[in-house]
Design a protein around this motif. Sequence first.
Motif, PDB file in Angstrom:
ATOM      1  N   UNK A  78       8.817  -6.374  -1.726  1.00 16.98           N
ATOM      2  CA  UNK A  78       8.798  -5.050  -2.356  1.00 16.98           C
ATOM      3  C   UNK A  78       7.533  -4.289  -1.993  1.00 16.98           C
ATOM      4  N   UNK A  79       6.403  -4.978  -1.953  1.00 12.45           N
ATOM      5  CA  UNK A  79       5.143  -4.336  -1.605  1.00 12.45           C
ATOM      6  C   UNK A  79       5.164  -3.848  -0.164  1.00 12.45           C
ATOM      7  N   UNK A  80       5.691  -4.667   0.732  1.00 12.49           N
ATOM      8  CA  UNK A  80       5.780  -4.258   2.138  1.00 12.49           C
ATOM      9  C   UNK A  80       6.708  -3.056   2.293  1.00 12.49           C
ATOM     10  N   UNK A  81       7.787  -3.016   1.527  1.00 10.11           N
ATOM     11  CA  UNK A  81       8.688  -1.868   1.562  1.00 10.11           C
ATOM     12  C   UNK A  81       7.978  -0.621   1.065  1.00 10.11           C
ATOM     13  N   UNK A  82       7.150  -0.759   0.026  1.00  6.94           N
ATOM     14  CA  UNK A  82       6.378   0.372  -0.492  1.00  6.94           C
ATOM     15  C   UNK A  82       5.427   0.891   0.578  1.00  6.94           C
TER      16      UNK A  82
ATOM     17  N   UNK B  13       0.509   5.472  -4.038  1.00  5.47           N
ATOM     18  CA  UNK B  13       1.470   4.879  -4.952  1.00  5.47           C
ATOM     19  C   UNK B  13       0.692   4.326  -6.137  1.00  5.47           C
ATOM     20  N   UNK B  14       1.291   4.365  -7.323  1.00  5.57           N
ATOM     21  CA  UNK B  14       0.600   3.885  -8.514  1.00  5.57           C
ATOM     22  C   UNK B  14       0.544   2.362  -8.593  1.00  5.57           C
ATOM     23  N   UNK B  15       1.286   1.658  -7.743  1.00  4.37           N
ATOM     24  CA  UNK B  15       1.253   0.202  -7.736  1.00  4.37           C
ATOM     25  C   UNK B  15       0.018  -0.239  -6.966  1.00  4.37           C
TER      26      UNK B  15
ATOM     27  N   UNK C  58       9.666   0.749  -3.819  1.00  2.76           N
ATOM     28  CA  UNK C  58      10.465  -0.445  -4.091  1.00  2.76           C
ATOM     29  C   UNK C  58       9.779  -1.364  -5.097  1.00  2.76           C
ATOM     30  N   UNK C  59       8.461  -1.214  -5.246  1.00  4.44           N
ATOM     31  CA  UNK C  59       7.715  -2.052  -6.180  1.00  4.44           C
ATOM     32  C   UNK C  59       7.686  -1.453  -7.586  1.00  4.44           C
ATOM     33  N   UNK C  60       8.323  -0.309  -7.776  1.00  9.42           N
ATOM     34  CA  UNK C  60       8.407   0.292  -9.104  1.00  9.42           C
ATOM     35  C   UNK C  60       7.327   1.300  -9.422  1.00  9.42           C
ATOM     36  N   UNK C  61       6.512   1.657  -8.464  1.00 12.59           N
ATOM     37  CA  UNK C  61       5.452   2.636  -8.698  1.00 12.59           C
ATOM     38  C   UNK C  61       5.932   4.054  -8.485  1.00 12.59           C
ATOM     39  N   UNK C  62       5.037   4.999  -8.716  1.00 14.15           N
ATOM     40  CA  UNK C  62       5.332   6.412  -8.493  1.00 14.15           C
ATOM     41  C   UNK C  62       4.602   6.874  -7.232  1.00 14.15           C
ATOM     42  N   UNK C  63       5.351   7.494  -6.326  1.00 13.91           N
ATOM     43  CA  UNK C  63       4.765   7.976  -5.080  1.00 13.91           C
ATOM     44  C   UNK C  63       4.180   9.366  -5.277  1.00 13.91           C
ATOM     45  N   UNK C  64       3.049   9.603  -4.640  1.00 14.57           N
ATOM     46  CA  UNK C  64       2.428  10.919  -4.648  1.00 14.57           C
ATOM     47  C   UNK C  64       2.189  11.325  -3.208  1.00 14.57           C
ATOM     48  N   UNK C  65       2.708  12.489  -2.843  1.00 18.92           N
ATOM     49  CA  UNK C  65       2.592  12.946  -1.464  1.00 18.92           C
ATOM     50  C   UNK C  65       1.163  13.383  -1.151  1.00 18.92           C
TER      51      UNK C  65
END
Length: 111
Positions: free
Chosen positions: A36-40, A101-103, A85-92
Motif C-alpha cells: 500500500x505504501x509503494x502504491x501511495x 500525503x498525510x500517511x 492506497x494507504x488511507x491517507x489524504x493526497x495534497x497536490x
Amino acid sequence: MRKGFTLVEIMIVVLIIGILLAIAVPQFMRAREQARTKQCISTLKQLDSAKEFYAHEFNLPNGTGCAMGDLWPAYIRRSTPPICAAGGLLSVAVIGLPPTCTVTLPFPHTL
C-alpha cells in the motif's frame, strides 16, 4: 486394534500450525502495508509528473496554485481521481513543490 491419531499427536499438529500462523500472519500484514505504501508513492510520482506537464503547458511559474481538478482527468489517465492506497489524504500543493500525503511513509522515497 483401532487405527487413528492419539490426542497427543493431534495436539502437536495443532501446536505446529499455531506456530506457523504466528510467524506467517505478521509477515503477511507487513507485506500488505508495504504494498500500500509503494502504491501511495507511485500515486505521488504520478501527481508530480502531471503537475509538471500542466505547468509546462500553461507556462505557470513556481508557487502557482494547483488542484486535483486541474490534473485529473486531463493529465492523469484514470477513471477515478487518484487516492492514497494507504488511507491517507493526497495534497497536490503548488507548482514547484512535490505533492504530499498525510500517511507517514516508513522508508525513504524521492519523487
